[in-house]
Design a protein around this motif. Structure first.
Motif, short mmCIF file in Angstrom:
data_model
loop_
_atom_site.label_atom_id
_atom_site.label_comp_id
_atom_site.label_asym_id
_atom_site.label_seq_id
_atom_site.Cartn_x
_atom_site.Cartn_y
_atom_site.Cartn_z
N UNK A 1 0.82 -1.21 0.00
CA UNK A 1 0.00 0.00 0.00
C UNK A 1 0.86 1.26 0.00
N UNK A 2 2.01 1.21 0.68
CA UNK A 2 2.88 2.38 0.70
C UNK A 2 3.38 2.70 -0.72
N UNK A 3 3.82 1.67 -1.44
CA UNK A 3 4.32 1.89 -2.80
C UNK A 3 3.24 2.49 -3.70
N UNK A 4 2.02 1.95 -3.61
CA UNK A 4 0.98 2.38 -4.54
C UNK A 4 0.39 3.74 -4.16
N UNK A 5 0.36 4.06 -2.88
CA UNK A 5 -0.03 5.42 -2.50
C UNK A 5 1.00 6.42 -3.03
N UNK A 6 2.27 6.06 -2.94
CA UNK A 6 3.33 6.95 -3.44
C UNK A 6 3.23 7.12 -4.96
N UNK A 7 2.95 6.03 -5.67
CA UNK A 7 2.77 6.14 -7.12
C UNK A 7 1.66 7.15 -7.45
N UNK A 8 0.55 7.04 -6.74
CA UNK A 8 -0.58 7.94 -7.03
C UNK A 8 -0.26 9.37 -6.65
N UNK A 9 0.47 9.55 -5.55
CA UNK A 9 0.87 10.90 -5.16
C UNK A 9 1.71 11.55 -6.26
N UNK A 10 2.67 10.79 -6.80
CA UNK A 10 3.55 11.35 -7.81
C UNK A 10 2.85 11.56 -9.14
N UNK A 11 1.91 10.70 -9.48
CA UNK A 11 1.11 10.93 -10.69
C UNK A 11 0.33 12.23 -10.56
N UNK B 1 2.51 15.32 -10.79
CA UNK B 1 3.29 15.52 -12.01
C UNK B 1 4.73 15.08 -11.89
N UNK B 2 5.02 14.19 -10.93
CA UNK B 2 6.42 13.82 -10.67
C UNK B 2 6.73 12.37 -11.01
N UNK B 3 5.80 11.62 -11.62
CA UNK B 3 6.09 10.25 -12.02
C UNK B 3 6.35 10.24 -13.52
N UNK B 4 7.45 9.66 -13.95
CA UNK B 4 7.94 9.67 -15.33
C UNK B 4 8.48 11.06 -15.63
N UNK B 5 7.57 12.03 -15.76
CA UNK B 5 7.86 13.44 -16.01
C UNK B 5 6.55 14.16 -15.88
N UNK B 6 6.56 15.49 -16.00
CA UNK B 6 5.30 16.22 -15.95
C UNK B 6 4.38 15.77 -17.08
N UNK B 7 4.95 15.62 -18.28
CA UNK B 7 4.14 15.19 -19.43
C UNK B 7 3.70 13.74 -19.26
N UNK B 8 4.61 12.89 -18.75
CA UNK B 8 4.25 11.49 -18.55
C UNK B 8 3.17 11.33 -17.50
N UNK B 9 3.24 12.11 -16.42
CA UNK B 9 2.19 12.07 -15.40
C UNK B 9 0.85 12.52 -15.98
#
Length: 384
Positions: free
Chosen positions: A263-273, A276-284
């Motif tokens: 759950x910690x990993x997936x909450x972090x993924x969603x936070x970064x999406x 705008x911080x997952x992959x890149x701003x455009x990727x998010x």
């Protein structure tokens, strides 16, 4: 009251069992699984409100992981079993989506590329997806996405994976990524305590009980055969293995032979999406395009200015990863809620009522409710 809810569970069972066991007659289906209808029936009988679900979570902490916080206030996070690896179901498709967004961001893939529908359907394993692929194809036709040559865009394949949860679309994208890149996704996106995605058709085919090698090896090998060997594909489509498994057996395989995550990993993924911080701003932004399909719902739009989610379900397993920006109360927040080893009557009740999703929405939109849940789950229980 128990008999009424038992009947409701039985109705939900008939519908939900299509996920992995349709193909049998309904009489046979019920006869083989009737005991599962009453597994945890007393607990299921009490699940009639969000508050009752909080009671269930509190009383069954070992079955639940819950991570919820507002990115600017992590000190007030809810952290219940945040690092326990649990089977993810379709929530693992978040990592596949991240792989797609990265490939587009780097110019390796084009969302407008035409993809033969037959290339996607090479991975189709009927009666294992609750009819998701059929719904995807129906949408392709209704929306004019399927052209005269039988092709759709790559963007449409991703839409099917995320919106209707088409497993064949997922496996096609994983094939495009390749095993090496797919296995690197958790490390690349800082989800190192979680498993890499694997072809879902291959995972289900590995449930035959005769496969001894590691899950990833068998999943990739079996999905590859499904794609490239017409004879094997025809045999497996007529007998996809899961038809012969009871729901109790499926629940056992769900817990032991399906990739998992924390759950910690997936909450972090969603936070970064969301940020705008997952992959890149455009990727998010590319990921949000496919995650925010719940905003089509009028109730969601009335409560939130942004709402992205991906859920998953297997017998005994329910998972949700969500981010949201409330329209009227408080800042944005993220939640990952993973249930594992649920009594099947409880599982039936939740998939029938969507009560767990109501719980998530209330956590994300009601600061007082969030705080009451946090304080309750921080308190030790008798015997802890």
């Amino acid at each position: 009251m128990l008999e009424i809810n038992g009947a409701r569970c039985l109705a939900a069972f008939i519908v939900s069992a299509v996920l992995l066991t349709s193909g049998c007659s309904r009489v046979v289906l019920v006869a083989r699984n009737i005991d599962a209808v009453f597994d945890g029936a007393d607990a299921a009988d009490r699940l009639n409100s969000v508050d009752a679900l909080v009671d269930f979570i509190d009383a069954n902490r070992s079955r639940v992981s819950l991570v919820a916080y507002r990115p600017g206030d992590r000190d007030a996070a809810i952290l219940l079993n945040p690092d326990v690896l649990r089977p993810l179901g379709s929530t693992i498709k978040l990592l596949v989506l991240a792989g797609y967004a990265e490939a587009v961001d780097q110019g390796r893939w084009s969302p407008d590329e035409r993809v033969p529908l037959a290339a996607v359907e090479a991975f189709l394993l009927p009666r294992t997806d609750g009819g998701a692929h059929d719904r995807a194809v129906e949408n392709y036709r209704e929306r004019g996405w399927l052209d005269a040559s039988g092709s759709i865009s790559l963007r449409d394949v991703v839409w099917a994976m995320m919106t209707v949860s088409d497993n064949a679309a997922t496996d096609y994208l994983l094939h495009r990524l390749g095993r090496e890149d797919a296995q690197a996704l958790p490390a690349r996106f800082a989800a190192r305590d979680s498993d890499a995605p694997m072809p879902i058709s291959g995972v289900f085919l590995s449930w035959s009980g005769t496969v001894d090698e590691p899950l990833a090896d068998s999943a990739w090998e079996l999905a590859g055969r499904l794609r490239s060997d017409p004879g094997f594909r025809a045999r497996r489509r007529s007998d996809p293995v899961t038809i012969r498994l009871t729901l109790r057996e499926q629940a056992g395989f769900s817990g032991t032979r399906f990739p998992g995550g924390t759950a910690r990993d997936y909450a972090s993924l969603m936070e970064r999406v969301q940020g705008g911080a997952l992959v890149s701003a455009a990727g998010s932004a590319t990921m949000r395009e496919f995650l925010e399909w719940p905003m089509e719902n009028e109730r969601i739009r009335s409560e939130f200015t942004a709402f992205g989610a991906k859920g998953g379900g297997l017998p005994g397993v329910l998972t949700e990863a969500t981010y949201a920006a409330p329209r009227h109360a408080g800042p944005s927040g993220v939640v990952a809620l993973f249930f594992d080893k649920l009594p099947l009557a409880v599982w039936f009740t939740l998939i029938d009522s969507y009560l767990h999703q109501d719980f998530l929405r209330q956590l994300l939109s009601d600061p007082d409710f969030f705080e009451s849940v946090r304080q309750r789950l921080e308190a030790p229980r008798d015997g802890d």
